[in-house]
Design a protein around this motif. Structure first.
Motif, PDB file in Angstrom:
ATOM      1  N   PHE A 261      -2.717  74.933 -18.643  1.00 43.51           N
ATOM      2  CA  PHE A 261      -3.979  75.134 -17.925  1.00 43.51           C
ATOM      3  C   PHE A 261      -5.182  74.529 -18.648  1.00 43.51           C
ATOM      4  N   ASP A 262      -4.927  73.656 -19.599  1.00 43.74           N
ATOM      5  CA  ASP A 262      -6.001  73.059 -20.398  1.00 43.74           C
ATOM      6  C   ASP A 262      -6.712  72.005 -19.544  1.00 43.74           C
ATOM      7  N   LEU A 263      -7.899  72.348 -19.058  1.00 42.26           N
ATOM      8  CA  LEU A 263      -8.592  71.429 -18.147  1.00 42.26           C
ATOM      9  C   LEU A 263      -9.003  70.139 -18.851  1.00 42.26           C
ATOM     10  N   ALA A 264      -9.217  70.185 -20.155  1.00 43.59           N
ATOM     11  CA  ALA A 264      -9.560  68.945 -20.868  1.00 43.59           C
ATOM     12  C   ALA A 264      -8.398  67.956 -20.783  1.00 43.59           C
ATOM     13  N   MET A 265      -7.185  68.451 -20.929  1.00 40.68           N
ATOM     14  CA  MET A 265      -6.026  67.576 -20.807  1.00 40.68           C
ATOM     15  C   MET A 265      -5.823  67.141 -19.357  1.00 40.68           C
ATOM     16  N   LEU A 266      -6.096  68.042 -18.431  1.00 45.49           N
ATOM     17  CA  LEU A 266      -5.958  67.665 -17.014  1.00 45.49           C
ATOM     18  C   LEU A 266      -6.969  66.589 -16.639  1.00 45.49           C
ATOM     19  N   MET A 267      -8.154  66.630 -17.260  1.00 40.68           N
ATOM     20  CA  MET A 267      -9.140  65.579 -17.010  1.00 40.68           C
ATOM     21  C   MET A 267      -8.594  64.215 -17.449  1.00 40.68           C
ATOM     22  N   ASP A 268      -7.924  64.194 -18.599  1.00 41.19           N
ATOM     23  CA  ASP A 268      -7.339  62.922 -19.052  1.00 41.19           C
ATOM     24  C   ASP A 268      -6.231  62.449 -18.120  1.00 41.19           C
ATOM     25  N   TYR A 269      -5.513  63.403 -17.566  1.00 42.98           N
ATOM     26  CA  TYR A 269      -4.406  63.045 -16.661  1.00 42.98           C
ATOM     27  C   TYR A 269      -4.950  62.490 -15.347  1.00 42.98           C
ATOM     28  N   TRP A 270      -6.051  63.100 -14.871  1.00 42.23           N
ATOM     29  CA  TRP A 270      -6.617  62.686 -13.580  1.00 42.23           C
ATOM     30  C   TRP A 270      -7.629  61.542 -13.720  1.00 42.23           C
ATOM     31  N   SER A 271      -7.945  61.161 -14.949  1.00 42.76           N
ATOM     32  CA  SER A 271      -8.872  60.039 -15.141  1.00 42.76           C
ATOM     33  C   SER A 271      -8.070  58.754 -15.283  1.00 42.76           C
ATOM     34  N   GLU A 272      -8.773  57.656 -15.403  1.00 47.04           N
ATOM     35  CA  GLU A 272      -8.082  56.376 -15.546  1.00 47.04           C
ATOM     36  C   GLU A 272      -7.282  56.305 -16.842  1.00 47.04           C
ATOM     37  N   ALA A 273      -7.564  57.188 -17.795  1.00 46.89           N
ATOM     38  CA  ALA A 273      -6.753  57.233 -19.022  1.00 46.89           C
ATOM     39  C   ALA A 273      -5.299  57.566 -18.688  1.00 46.89           C
ATOM     40  N   ARG A 274      -5.098  58.392 -17.650  1.00 47.42           N
ATOM     41  CA  ARG A 274      -3.743  58.771 -17.191  1.00 47.42           C
ATOM     42  C   ARG A 274      -2.871  59.237 -18.344  1.00 47.42           C
ATOM     43  N   LEU A 275      -3.475  59.999 -19.241  1.00 47.84           N
ATOM     44  CA  LEU A 275      -2.715  60.511 -20.375  1.00 47.84           C
ATOM     45  C   LEU A 275      -1.728  61.548 -19.852  1.00 47.84           C
ATOM     46  N   ASN A 276      -0.475  61.338 -20.153  1.00 45.69           N
ATOM     47  CA  ASN A 276       0.574  62.198 -19.596  1.00 45.69           C
ATOM     48  C   ASN A 276       0.379  63.655 -20.000  1.00 45.69           C
ATOM     49  N   HIS A 277       0.508  64.533 -19.014  1.00 45.06           N
ATOM     50  CA  HIS A 277       0.461  65.974 -19.271  1.00 45.06           C
ATOM     51  C   HIS A 277       1.690  66.528 -18.575  1.00 45.06           C
ATOM     52  N   HIS A 278       1.556  67.328 -17.524  1.00 49.43           N
ATOM     53  CA  HIS A 278       2.707  67.701 -16.706  1.00 49.43           C
ATOM     54  C   HIS A 278       3.113  66.487 -15.861  1.00 49.43           C
ATOM     55  N   THR A 279       4.189  66.630 -15.106  1.00 53.33           N
ATOM     56  CA  THR A 279       4.541  65.632 -14.095  1.00 53.33           C
ATOM     57  C   THR A 279       3.996  66.144 -12.775  1.00 53.33           C
ATOM     58  N   GLU A 280       3.012  65.432 -12.235  1.00 54.09           N
ATOM     59  CA  GLU A 280       2.324  65.945 -11.051  1.00 54.09           C
ATOM     60  C   GLU A 280       3.309  66.308  -9.944  1.00 54.09           C
ATOM     61  N   SER A 281       3.069  67.464  -9.379  1.00 49.63           N
ATOM     62  CA  SER A 281       3.893  67.970  -8.287  1.00 49.63           C
ATOM     63  C   SER A 281       3.563  67.156  -7.035  1.00 49.63           C
ATOM     64  N   ALA A 282       4.235  66.024  -6.905  1.00 45.66           N
ATOM     65  CA  ALA A 282       3.831  65.001  -5.940  1.00 45.66           C
ATOM     66  C   ALA A 282       3.875  65.510  -4.508  1.00 45.66           C
ATOM     67  N   THR A 283       4.897  66.276  -4.195  1.00 47.88           N
ATOM     68  CA  THR A 283       5.043  66.762  -2.823  1.00 47.88           C
ATOM     69  C   THR A 283       3.910  67.717  -2.469  1.00 47.88           C
ATOM     70  N   MET A 284       3.535  68.576  -3.429  1.00 49.57           N
ATOM     71  CA  MET A 284       2.401  69.472  -3.185  1.00 49.57           C
ATOM     72  C   MET A 284       1.106  68.662  -3.080  1.00 49.57           C
ATOM     73  N   LEU A 285       0.994  67.591  -3.867  1.00 50.11           N
ATOM     74  CA  LEU A 285      -0.205  66.748  -3.755  1.00 50.11           C
ATOM     75  C   LEU A 285      -0.270  66.102  -2.378  1.00 50.11           C
ATOM     76  N   TYR A 286       0.872  65.627  -1.893  1.00 52.49           N
ATOM     77  CA  TYR A 286       0.888  65.069  -0.529  1.00 52.49           C
ATOM     78  C   TYR A 286       0.370  66.128   0.458  1.00 52.49           C
ATOM     79  N   GLY A 287       0.808  67.361   0.258  1.00 47.79           N
ATOM     80  CA  GLY A 287       0.399  68.432   1.157  1.00 47.79           C
ATOM     81  C   GLY A 287      -1.082  68.743   1.036  1.00 47.79           C
ATOM     82  N   ALA A 288      -1.566  68.850  -0.185  1.00 48.25           N
ATOM     83  CA  ALA A 288      -2.983  69.173  -0.404  1.00 48.25           C
ATOM     84  C   ALA A 288      -3.884  68.083   0.173  1.00 48.25           C
ATOM     85  N   ARG A 289      -3.463  66.851  -0.020  1.00 41.85           N
ATOM     86  CA  ARG A 289      -4.236  65.717   0.496  1.00 41.85           C
ATOM     87  C   ARG A 289      -4.335  65.805   2.019  1.00 41.85           C
TER      88      ARG A 289
END
Lengths: 416, 416
Positions: free
Chosen positions: A247-275
């Motif tokens: 739940f470390d939002l600082a790390m999530l920011m790196d994952y969601w930024s152009e840095a794309r620093l690996n954190h979890h493996t994004e739950s792609a199917t849920m992202l498709y749903g949320a989108r």
């Protein structure tokens, strides 16, 4: 071992306080083939999602993304990333989910001060500001709509009060986002989270979050990159390391930024749903969506009252997407819920704590927030109540709801 | 604001270290309509899922369920629920995910002792037992297959060593569960977690977990029910309260037991998916599934070696579902990956930390672990490498893999 059978759930109309029926467009989006998490197509979908989440939160915040878990995961990500052990946190509690904020903040090591008000009421903003002055918290954590009591806390003045006293404001908008007005920037909310399974018409399991630069500064002061992926020359900052990695939002920011620093493996199917959830709301338009919820709430209230049922709580502050109803004396509340489910395929909710066994809760939200469902639910409830010996005129509820719909026409065709 | 377009991802064959292509049966299950979380149909599906999770972990443990988040959420739930601040934890590190266990355990307040071995090797079990004797930890936390190095740690003797010294053993089986033998009871593992997006052919976002009575006792000693839903007469136990609410396994046990004490709102769609993932593996049969992975790994290795490529690490301990390949001198590894993706629609992986830019990783797992994908991937890689100037005979890789498949016939028809 006999292997469990193929899934084949009977159809249900979910008219409780959530989850609700998922919009078929969302399920269709979720059936799309998976992509690798750093595939340019996928990172473009992530960026789309950030833009869509910004819009549903009505914010210009840069940070707007998804926490991979249910609504509660979003709450914990916000609180654990902001609260350092010993920080003072003020939690106004007007229902079960206020207790949850207290609980999570306490586990983060906060010195929590709570304000409580009777279930079914909300706080006058001045009471919260007075408590801010007295306790000088770092953070105020508050629920917007607490489904346990069906009340919505007025927030428009709380954000300004927090700014005056240099306090951060976190709001849990799980039960209202995408159905009831929740303008993050206008209300000066620093960080907010939600879920998909209420007005956003998605399944539980993904938590939209947004935060501004005030919250970002507090989080970045605690940033700590994990050893396996640290860049050369990495130096940790001054703040205490966030107690959770997931739940470390600082790390999530790196994952969601152009840095794309690996954190979890994004739950792609849920992202498709949320989108897709967000696209659906924005295509209808926020103003139309809010009007549709207000209209359905008015019709549901009219119908229930016409059936001689007494509604719970301060109706001036009732959420526009959930309605609480006192279980009448002499009626077995759980038997009514069972008959609604077994005989009509309709789920309505009970409640928690002091309201357990005292009220039912009916939701009119998201994909399910439409005239046909209001009418069908009222009609079914009336039959079940009459069979349980409750005195109400056949047709009274449906007639009144129909009339309410006719008295307040929908803003757009889609709303019916 | 222009609303983002409808999802329409180009098809990809995901032959990296995960996520992989989701089995269409899983996507179909996930498209089923939602149920309320306490609907008897849904709680029956939860109970089914517990039974299925037990089987894929090869355990008789009562506790076997899902954590609502990605594989990393499962890891954190296990560690935060077991580790009290100040507890000694031993983490053998042989790749990136060992560092992650260290990182999470440290955030839980553990005094962590690490053992490190060169990436591409594993630990002799006696080294771990010696460290247990020396450091007397409460918990050993170890990865089974670390995809970052493609190595699988032999675990059969570690569990017994932990029992001899009364130490708990946690294992992260994210990358192996459902594809490589992982007998929790036989190996005397106290608590294990995984994800869906590797050999289980599901999307990331749900984390199967199981634990035995030894782990249960440690967790229950820290049980703390949240204020909003406490039963009358509730008394908290002696252990320190678990620092996370979302990942509190004691609360999750109440949610997954017949008590059905409300915690999060179960991510129903992901549960549908996880349930189907497990059904697919069990219908094929664990022995057949493992044989299919071994066979594909042997064919992939034969093909890559026939192409003059050098494989990474200690091949005796290579995971049966991921293979590491040195990027040849003079070849641009990222250009090869881009051509594989853009020209052939095939994703292969790079790696992390000391292996970044040094190896590629090819997965043969779950739904994607089949002859056609091994042959297609080798054929495509060969073309891309030849165009990049690398010296390998056209057809060499595919021919060798074909021969390997013919030399070790599949156990069942489904395996091809």
């Amino acid at each position: 071992m006999k292997i469990a059978e193929e899934l084949n759930p009977l159809p249900r109309l979910l008219m409780g306080p959530g989850p609700i029926n998922v919009d078929p467009r969302v399920l269709r989006a979720m059936s799309m083939p998976l992509l690798g998490q750093f595939d340019p197509q996928f990172t473009a979908y992530m960026n789309d999602t950030m833009g869509l989440v910004r819009e549903i939160f009505q914010t210009k915040n840069h940070w707007a993304f998804l926490v991979n878990g249910t609504a509660r995961a979003g709450i914990e990500a916000a609180l654990v990333s902001l609260i350092e052990p010993g920080d003072r946190v003020l939690v106004p509690i007007f229902g079960r989910f206020g207790h949850l904020l207290h609980e999570i903040a306490a586990r983060c090591g906060a010195e929590v001060t709570t304000l409580e008000t009777e279930w079914g009421t909300v706080f006058d903003p001045s009471v919260i500001e007075d408590a801010i002055k007295k306790h000088k918290p770092k953070l105020v954590a508050c629920v917007h709509g607490d489904t346990s009591t069906t009340m919505a806390q007025p927030l428009a003045e709380i954000g300004a009060a927090c700014r005056r006293h240099d306090v951060l404001l976190y709001v849990d908008a799980t039960a209202t986002l995408g159905g009831v007005d929740f303008p993050v920037d206008r209300w000066q909310i620093d960080i907010a989270t939600a879920g998909l399974q209420k007005c956003l018409s998605g399944p539980p399991g993904s938590a939209p979050i947004t935060f501004n630069e005030r919250a970002e500064r507090a989080i970045l002061n605690r940033k700590h990159v994990e050893a396996g992926i640290r860049p050369a020359g990495y130096v940790a900052p001054n703040g205490q390391r966030i107690a959770s990695n997931y739940f470390d939002l600082a790390m999530l920011m790196d994952y969601w930024s152009e840095a794309r620093l690996n954190h979890h493996t994004e739950s792609a199917t849920m992202l498709y749903g949320a989108r897709e959830c967000a696209r659906i709301v924005l295509q209808e338009g926020l103003a139309s969506v809010f009007a549709r919820h207000t209209q359905a709430s008015a019709a549901m209230v009219a119908g229930l009252q016409a059936m001689n049922l007494k509604l719970f709580g301060d109706l001036k502050h009732k959420m526009q997407n959930v309605t609480g109803i006192y279980i009448p004396d002499g009626v077995d509340g759980e038997a009514v819920r069972s008959s609604m489910l077994d005989d009509f395929g309709i789920e309505i909710g009970s409640s928690f704590g002091p309201l357990k066994g005292r009220i039912w809760r009916i939701g009119t939200m998201g994909y399910n927030c439409r005239k046909q469902n209001v009418l069908i639910t009222l009609g079914a409830l009336e039959v079940v109540l009459r069979r349980a010996g409750f005195n109400c005129r056949a047709g009274a509820g449906v007639d009144a709801a129909f009339a309410a719909y006719e008295a307040t026409p929908a803003r757009t065709a889609i709303a019916s």
